[in-house]
Design a protein around this motif. Structure first.
Motif, PDB file in Angstrom:
ATOM      1  N   LEU A  36       1.051  -1.034   0.470  1.00  0.00           N
ATOM      2  CA  LEU A  36       0.024  -0.222   0.189  1.00  0.00           C
ATOM      3  C   LEU A  36       0.860   1.176   0.532  1.00  0.00           C
ATOM      4  O   LEU A  36       1.983   1.029   1.116  1.00  0.00           O
ATOM      5  N   ILE A  37       0.884   1.790  -0.543  1.00  0.00           N
ATOM      6  CA  ILE A  37       1.375   3.045  -1.090  1.00  0.00           C
ATOM      7  C   ILE A  37       1.113   4.399   0.005  1.00  0.00           C
ATOM      8  O   ILE A  37       0.809   5.341   0.484  1.00  0.00           O
ATOM      9  N   THR A  38      -0.146   4.471  -0.936  1.00  0.00           N
ATOM     10  CA  THR A  38      -1.235   6.094  -0.536  1.00  0.00           C
ATOM     11  C   THR A  38      -2.952   5.962  -0.877  1.00  0.00           C
ATOM     12  O   THR A  38      -3.006   4.823  -1.039  1.00  0.00           O
ATOM     13  N   THR A  51      -0.232   9.539   3.106  1.00  0.00           N
ATOM     14  CA  THR A  51       0.193   7.857   2.994  1.00  0.00           C
ATOM     15  C   THR A  51      -0.489   7.136   4.406  1.00  0.00           C
ATOM     16  O   THR A  51      -1.483   7.865   5.180  1.00  0.00           O
ATOM     17  N   LEU A  52      -0.336   6.294   3.529  1.00  0.00           N
ATOM     18  CA  LEU A  52      -0.312   5.416   5.010  1.00  0.00           C
ATOM     19  C   LEU A  52       0.562   4.578   5.843  1.00  0.00           C
ATOM     20  O   LEU A  52       1.404   4.419   5.249  1.00  0.00           O
ATOM     21  N   LYS A  53       0.347   3.732   6.920  1.00  0.00           N
ATOM     22  CA  LYS A  53       1.369   3.203   7.738  1.00  0.00           C
ATOM     23  C   LYS A  53       0.740   2.462   8.160  1.00  0.00           C
ATOM     24  O   LYS A  53      -0.514   2.595   8.712  1.00  0.00           O
ATOM     25  N   ARG A  54       1.230   1.209   8.613  1.00  0.00           N
ATOM     26  CA  ARG A  54       1.240  -0.165   8.908  1.00  0.00           C
ATOM     27  C   ARG A  54       0.647   0.018  11.224  1.00  0.00           C
ATOM     28  O   ARG A  54       1.494   0.290  11.389  1.00  0.00           O
ATOM     29  N   GLU A 218      -3.701   2.654   8.383  1.00  0.00           N
ATOM     30  CA  GLU A 218      -4.154   4.130   8.505  1.00  0.00           C
ATOM     31  C   GLU A 218      -3.432   5.183   7.848  1.00  0.00           C
ATOM     32  O   GLU A 218      -2.380   5.255   7.134  1.00  0.00           O
ATOM     33  N   ILE A 219      -4.109   6.253   7.695  1.00  0.00           N
ATOM     34  CA  ILE A 219      -3.757   7.461   6.904  1.00  0.00           C
ATOM     35  C   ILE A 219      -2.555   8.020   8.139  1.00  0.00           C
ATOM     36  O   ILE A 219      -2.227   8.104   9.724  1.00  0.00           O
ATOM     37  N   ASP A 220      -1.337   8.559   7.695  1.00  0.00           N
ATOM     38  CA  ASP A 220      -0.482   8.490   8.354  1.00  0.00           C
ATOM     39  C   ASP A 220       0.014  10.294   8.197  1.00  0.00           C
ATOM     40  O   ASP A 220      -0.444  11.011   9.144  1.00  0.00           O
TER      41      ASP A 220
END
Length: 236
Positions: A36-38, A51-54, A218-220
């Motif tokens: 996943l990128i964005t 951007t997304l983060k785990r 989640e969104i970063d």
């Protein structure tokens, strides 16, 4: 919850009323090499690219597990970052009604995207020899202002199928932000729960339903806010 999320959620809540039941698969999730990128979310005025983060899982509990002397089919396989292992339900029947509940180490976590492998992807043979999940209900569980648990749910989360009408042997991505945020009638997010509602058993030899992996994002950071005209030009 940080100021960015709070502001974003406040606008999004009013915009998304009435969207329950729509498909949870989103063209706004950008994926590269299965990572996943964005994600792009519309707040009623702008298309916000994040951007997304785990999200790190704290606990993972399933309503049943298939017991075997030679193989581990426990719910730990759902969160081991290995698509070649799997959780396998352990009750008689096809697995309909079986549940998985997951909590997160970050208690203020808000999962936006779910990556799920809805079958046993050890090999193509293993995938098609066992049942695949075709439809699930997703529930979010939180604590309300009166300290009572609140459960929000929606149905019709169906997984994509291939040309043979079988659930595709690949990871699938679900954007849940537009469905649970509007129901945010609680202060603290506690857990997310899955219930198997339908299975794909076309060609299966074993009446066991499997899931190889579930992970959450989640969104970063906000990358850019596009106007509708700007977004129409770049989205394809």
């Amino acid at each position: 919850m940080d100021k960015l999320k709070h502001s974003f959620l406040s606008v999004l809540v009013s915009f998304l009323i009435g969207m329950v039941g729509q498909s949870l698969f989103s063209q706004n999730i950008k994926i590269s090499r299965d990572s996943l990128i964005t994600i792009v979310e519309f707040d009623g005025a702008f298309h916000n690219k994040y951007t997304l983060k785990r999200l790190m899982v704290d606990t993972c509990k399933a309503s049943s597990v298939l017991r075997s002397k030679n193989q581990d089919y426990s719910e730990n396989n759902l969160i081991d970052d290995n698509d070649h292992t799997a959780w396998v339900e352990g009750l008689s029947g096809s697995g309909i009604g079986e549940k998985i509940r997951i909590t997160f180490k970050n208690k203020s976590a808000l999962p936006y995207v779910i990556r799920i492998v809805p079958g046993y992807s050890k090999s193509e043979e293993t995938w098609y020899n066992n049942n695949r999940v075709a439809n699930i209900t997703i529930r979010t569980i939180g604590v309300g202002i009166d300290s009572e648990y609140i459960i929000d749910e929606w149905k019709d989360v169906s997984f994509r199928k291939d040309s043979l009408s079988k659930v595709s042997i690949s990871p699938q991505y679900i954007d849940i932000s537009q469905n649970y945020i509007q129901h945010m009638g609680y202060n603290d997010f506690v857990a997310i729960e899955f219930e198997i509602m339908e299975v794909d058993d076309v060609g299966a030899i074993y009446n066991d339903t499997c899931i190889s992996e579930i992970s959450f994002y989640e969104i970063d950071k906000l990358i850019k806010a596009y106007s509708s005209d700007e977004y129409e030009k770049i989205k394809n």
